[in-house]
Write a protein that holds these residues in place. Structure first.
Motif, PDB file in Angstrom:
ATOM      1  N   MET A 179       0.624  -1.114  -0.055  1.00 25.54           N
ATOM      2  CA  MET A 179       0.277  -0.047  -0.619  1.00 25.54           C
ATOM      3  C   MET A 179       0.349   0.961   0.261  1.00 25.54           C
ATOM      4  N   GLU A 180       1.049   2.253  -1.010  1.00 29.54           N
ATOM      5  CA  GLU A 180       1.238   3.381  -1.132  1.00 29.54           C
ATOM      6  C   GLU A 180       0.748   4.187   0.495  1.00 29.54           C
ATOM      7  N   GLU A 181       1.803   5.442   1.376  1.00 29.53           N
ATOM      8  CA  GLU A 181       2.118   6.116   1.690  1.00 29.53           C
ATOM      9  C   GLU A 181       1.049   7.251   1.253  1.00 29.53           C
ATOM     10  N   THR A 182       0.339   7.863   2.673  1.00 30.39           N
ATOM     11  CA  THR A 182      -0.708   8.647   2.197  1.00 30.39           C
ATOM     12  C   THR A 182       0.043   9.793   2.299  1.00 30.39           C
ATOM     13  N   ILE A 183       0.124  10.898   1.429  1.00 28.94           N
ATOM     14  CA  ILE A 183       1.651  12.294   2.003  1.00 28.94           C
ATOM     15  C   ILE A 183       0.618  13.344   1.495  1.00 28.94           C
ATOM     16  N   ALA A 184       1.314  14.036   1.954  1.00 25.23           N
ATOM     17  CA  ALA A 184       0.704  15.486   2.075  1.00 25.23           C
ATOM     18  C   ALA A 184       1.777  17.061   1.834  1.00 25.23           C
ATOM     19  N   ALA A 185       1.391  18.209   1.344  1.00 22.74           N
ATOM     20  CA  ALA A 185       2.348  19.247   1.425  1.00 22.74           C
ATOM     21  C   ALA A 185       2.027  20.628   0.801  1.00 22.74           C
ATOM     22  N   ILE A 186       2.385  21.460   1.357  1.00 22.28           N
ATOM     23  CA  ILE A 186       1.713  22.679   1.208  1.00 22.28           C
ATOM     24  C   ILE A 186       2.131  23.275  -0.167  1.00 22.28           C
ATOM     25  N   ALA A 187       1.244  23.542  -1.529  1.00 22.51           N
ATOM     26  CA  ALA A 187       1.133  23.750  -3.152  1.00 22.51           C
ATOM     27  C   ALA A 187       1.352  24.148  -2.987  1.00 22.51           C
ATOM     28  N   THR A 188       1.041  25.730  -1.718  1.00 24.18           N
ATOM     29  CA  THR A 188       1.135  27.123  -3.174  1.00 24.18           C
ATOM     30  C   THR A 188       2.321  27.305  -1.671  1.00 24.18           C
ATOM     31  N   PRO A 189       2.949  28.692  -2.825  1.00 29.01           N
ATOM     32  CA  PRO A 189       4.633  28.767  -2.305  1.00 29.01           C
ATOM     33  C   PRO A 189       4.250  30.032  -0.691  1.00 29.01           C
ATOM     34  N   LEU A 190       5.181  29.539   0.024  1.00 31.09           N
ATOM     35  CA  LEU A 190       5.223  29.780   1.237  1.00 31.09           C
ATOM     36  C   LEU A 190       5.595  31.469   1.570  1.00 31.09           C
ATOM     37  N   GLY A 191       4.224  32.190   2.033  1.00 27.27           N
ATOM     38  CA  GLY A 191       4.037  33.612   2.259  1.00 27.27           C
ATOM     39  C   GLY A 191       3.325  34.256   2.661  1.00 27.27           C
ATOM     40  N   GLU A 192       2.144  35.803   2.576  1.00 25.73           N
ATOM     41  CA  GLU A 192       1.387  35.731   2.763  1.00 25.73           C
ATOM     42  C   GLU A 192       0.836  36.527   1.637  1.00 25.73           C
ATOM     43  N   GLY A 193      -0.714  35.885   1.556  1.00 27.81           N
ATOM     44  CA  GLY A 193      -1.875  35.740   0.200  1.00 27.81           C
ATOM     45  C   GLY A 193      -3.323  35.314   0.837  1.00 27.81           C
ATOM     46  N   GLY A 194      -4.034  35.550  -0.307  1.00 30.73           N
ATOM     47  CA  GLY A 194      -5.129  35.188   0.189  1.00 30.73           C
ATOM     48  C   GLY A 194      -5.791  34.024   0.708  1.00 30.73           C
ATOM     49  N   VAL A 195      -5.115  32.672  -0.269  1.00 24.89           N
ATOM     50  CA  VAL A 195      -5.584  31.696  -0.180  1.00 24.89           C
ATOM     51  C   VAL A 195      -3.869  30.412  -0.130  1.00 24.89           C
ATOM     52  N   GLY A 196      -4.228  29.931   0.956  1.00 25.79           N
ATOM     53  CA  GLY A 196      -2.864  28.723   0.464  1.00 25.79           C
ATOM     54  C   GLY A 196      -3.429  27.065  -0.023  1.00 25.79           C
ATOM     55  N   MET A 197      -3.257  26.596  -0.159  1.00 28.47           N
ATOM     56  CA  MET A 197      -3.742  25.261  -0.165  1.00 28.47           C
ATOM     57  C   MET A 197      -2.590  24.024  -0.419  1.00 28.47           C
ATOM     58  N   ILE A 198      -3.333  22.545   0.821  1.00 27.12           N
ATOM     59  CA  ILE A 198      -2.180  21.469   0.838  1.00 27.12           C
ATOM     60  C   ILE A 198      -3.102  20.922   0.629  1.00 27.12           C
ATOM     61  N   ARG A 199      -2.023  19.402  -0.397  1.00 28.87           N
ATOM     62  CA  ARG A 199      -2.533  18.678  -1.428  1.00 28.87           C
ATOM     63  C   ARG A 199      -2.603  17.635  -0.666  1.00 28.87           C
ATOM     64  N   ILE A 200      -3.033  15.831  -0.487  1.00 30.72           N
ATOM     65  CA  ILE A 200      -2.919  14.735   0.700  1.00 30.72           C
ATOM     66  C   ILE A 200      -3.421  13.889  -0.877  1.00 30.72           C
ATOM     67  N   SER A 201      -2.315  12.693  -1.049  1.00 32.29           N
ATOM     68  CA  SER A 201      -2.663  12.152  -2.277  1.00 32.29           C
ATOM     69  C   SER A 201      -1.867  10.071  -0.978  1.00 32.29           C
ATOM     70  N   GLY A 202      -4.030   9.715  -1.573  1.00 34.91           N
ATOM     71  CA  GLY A 202      -3.129   8.126  -1.583  1.00 34.91           C
ATOM     72  C   GLY A 202      -4.588   7.556  -0.763  1.00 34.91           C
ATOM     73  N   GLU A 203      -3.982   6.239  -0.099  1.00 38.36           N
ATOM     74  CA  GLU A 203      -5.189   5.412  -0.070  1.00 38.36           C
ATOM     75  C   GLU A 203      -5.582   6.071   1.143  1.00 38.36           C
ATOM     76  N   ASN A 204      -5.422   6.173   2.338  1.00 39.49           N
ATOM     77  CA  ASN A 204      -6.074   7.579   3.760  1.00 39.49           C
ATOM     78  C   ASN A 204      -6.640   8.460   3.647  1.00 39.49           C
ATOM     79  N   THR A 205      -6.107   9.061   2.334  1.00 40.01           N
ATOM     80  CA  THR A 205      -6.745  10.192   2.426  1.00 40.01           C
ATOM     81  C   THR A 205      -7.511  11.202   3.254  1.00 40.01           C
ATOM     82  N   ARG A 206      -9.609  10.142   2.329  1.00 39.92           N
ATOM     83  CA  ARG A 206     -10.218  10.728   3.187  1.00 39.92           C
ATOM     84  C   ARG A 206     -10.738  10.407   4.079  1.00 39.92           C
ATOM     85  N   GLN A 207      -9.858   9.001   5.257  1.00 43.77           N
ATOM     86  CA  GLN A 207      -9.942   9.473   6.401  1.00 43.77           C
ATOM     87  C   GLN A 207      -9.002  10.081   7.246  1.00 43.77           C
TER      88      GLN A 207
END
Length: 459
Positions: free
Chosen positions: A1-29
């Motif tokens: 089973m592939e591990e579920t991974i996550a990371a900040i997907a937008t540049p660090l700094g100040e902004g209106g919105v920042g996004m975190i992405r998750i991928s893998g079998e346990n994403t919903r959990q």
């Protein structure tokens, strides 16, 4: 089973919105543990849901709201990675993003490695390796044309070209294999004439792709333009005019620029790396001498050299010495200060340099600037359309294309000598393998790791 991974997907700094992405079998959990939809909502697949990131805390502690967010869960396989994917849109400050990511990691995900989301998209068959590399080119594109070419590559234009050449090689390999392994069967015997024709077709396709490699490099790295000349001819003024800002110091004192100044800009969609150099002259000033040596280095490495002369003063020995080193095809002479009374004539320089373009210009009043920018665009050689062969922008692709072209040239040479078919087959197989490496179909794991390590986190 592939591990579920996550990371900040937008540049660090100040902004209106920042996004975190998750991928893998346990994403919903993982998402359900940290994300609380507002009201009676549920986390409906592929529907953006309003809610909060909540830290449940240790046993006995009250839950703590971390941020007000939007969240979306996308089940496999119709996702970027072909796995279950989740995205959480936080406020774009470092603290809400960092705290949210920490909760996600605590919920069972691990920190993604650079490029790991795209690597999973490749390993799961959604894109090939050339398309995966185009993702990073798309992100890092510095001009419109570079973006357009990267988008074409992401959509598979370059990959399809490579596959079509590989198909040509398969036809040749099938003929070779059948004639080598089953010589006594009732099959059509391959002739050296047919081999010569087939190899010439492949070689022509490879040569056409390689012919655009210089333009591809310019798109990715930028056209290197060096502004050279003796002191106080207006080099810095010309740079400021092209940048549309006062980047370089301009004075009437010769030798103001004592080092090279490099800036990036886009001219007509072409990425340009512009270098303002120290005035080239004889000097005993140690610091200025170092700057002059750097100027000469920029001169030698530039794709385009713009030699600026002061049209209001007679040509000096320093002007003429620089002109002696100008090369047709990568040089332009600008007669600057056209707003002043002219001493240097256009015809005078044309007689001295008949094979080099000469352009009158006033950097101060910005007259002639459009003509100069047009020449820069011409020099880039990027009059490319989507109906032509795709541009090769990746150095790894270029090296593998050159390897394939050399293997085909070797096959042509032994075919001309009518050597045994087994020898020809070795070279054709080598070319086929090199093209497979471009697509990632015949690529070792350590090479894949190197490719994806160049990506940013979250991609």
């Amino acid at each position: 089973m592939e591990e579920t991974i996550a990371a900040i997907a937008t540049p660090l700094g100040e902004g209106g919105v920042g996004m975190i992405r998750i991928s893998g079998e346990n994403t919903r959990q993982v998402m359900e543990e940290v994300f609380r939809p507002a009201g009676a909502q549920n986390l409906v697949p592929r529907r953006m849901t309003y809610g909060h990131i909540v830290d449940a805390g240790a046993r006995g502690e009250a839950p703590q709201v971390i941020d007000e967010v939007l969240g979306v869960f996308m089940p496999a396989p119709a996702t970027y990675t072909c796995e279950d994917v989740g995205e959480i849109y936080c406020h774009g400050g470092q603290i809400p993003l960092r705290r949210t990511l920490a909760l996600i990691l605590r919920a069972g995900a691990r920190m993604a490695e650079p490029g790991e989301f795209t690597k999973r998209a490749f390993l799961n068959g959604r894109i090939d390796l050339a398309q995966a590399e185009a993702v990073m080119d798309l992100v890092s594109a510095r001009a419109d044309k570079a973006f357009d070419v990267a988008l074409d590559q992401l959509e598979g234009v370059f990959s399809e070209k490579i596959r079509s050449i590989r198909a040509m090689l398969v036809d040749i390999l099938v003929d070779l294999t059948v004639n080598i392994d089953y010589p006594d069967e009732d099959i059509e015997e391959i002739t050296y004439e047919k081999l010569t024709e087939g190899l010439a077709g492949v070689k022509g396709e490879l040569d056409r792709l390689l012919a655009g490699a210089d333009s591809g490099r310019i798109l990715k790295e930028g056209l290197r333009v060096a502004i050279v000349g003796k002191p106080n001819v207006g080099k810095s003024s010309l740079m400021n005019a092209l940048l549309r800002e006062s980047r370089a110091i301009v004075t009437d004192i010769p030798g103001t620029t004592r080092d090279t100044i490099e800036e990036q800009l886009s001219i007509g969609g072409v990425p340009v790396v512009l270098t303002d150099t120290a005035g080239i002259r004889e000097t005993e000033d140690q610091i200025e001498s170092i700057g002059i040596e750097r100027s000469k280095k920029s001169f030698n490495e530039a794709d385009l050299v713009i030699h600026v002369v002061d049209g209001s003063r007679p040509l000096s020995a320093e002007d003429r010495e620089i002109m002696d080193h100008l090369e047709p095809g990568r040089s332009l002479v600008v007669i600057n200060k056209q707003d002043l009374e002219q001493v240097v004539s256009f015809d005078e320089i044309r007689r001295m340099l008949p094979d080099i373009r000469v352009l009158p210009l006033s950097a101060r009043e910005m007259n002639g600037l459009m003509e100069l920018e047009g020449f820069v665009q011409e020099q880039a050689g990027l009059g490319h359309s989507r109906t032509e062969d795709p541009l090769v922008t990746n150095i790894r692709h270029r090296d593998l294309l050159e390897k394939a072209a050399q293997s085909i040239a070797d096959a042509q040479a032994v075919t001309d000598l009518q050597e045994p078919l087994e020898i020809i087959e070795i070279d054709v197989n080598s070319a086929y393998g090199a093209l497979g490496e471009i697509l990632g179909e015949e690529t070792a794991g350590d090479i894949l790791d190197e490719v994806f390590s160049r990506f940013c986190l979250g991609k």
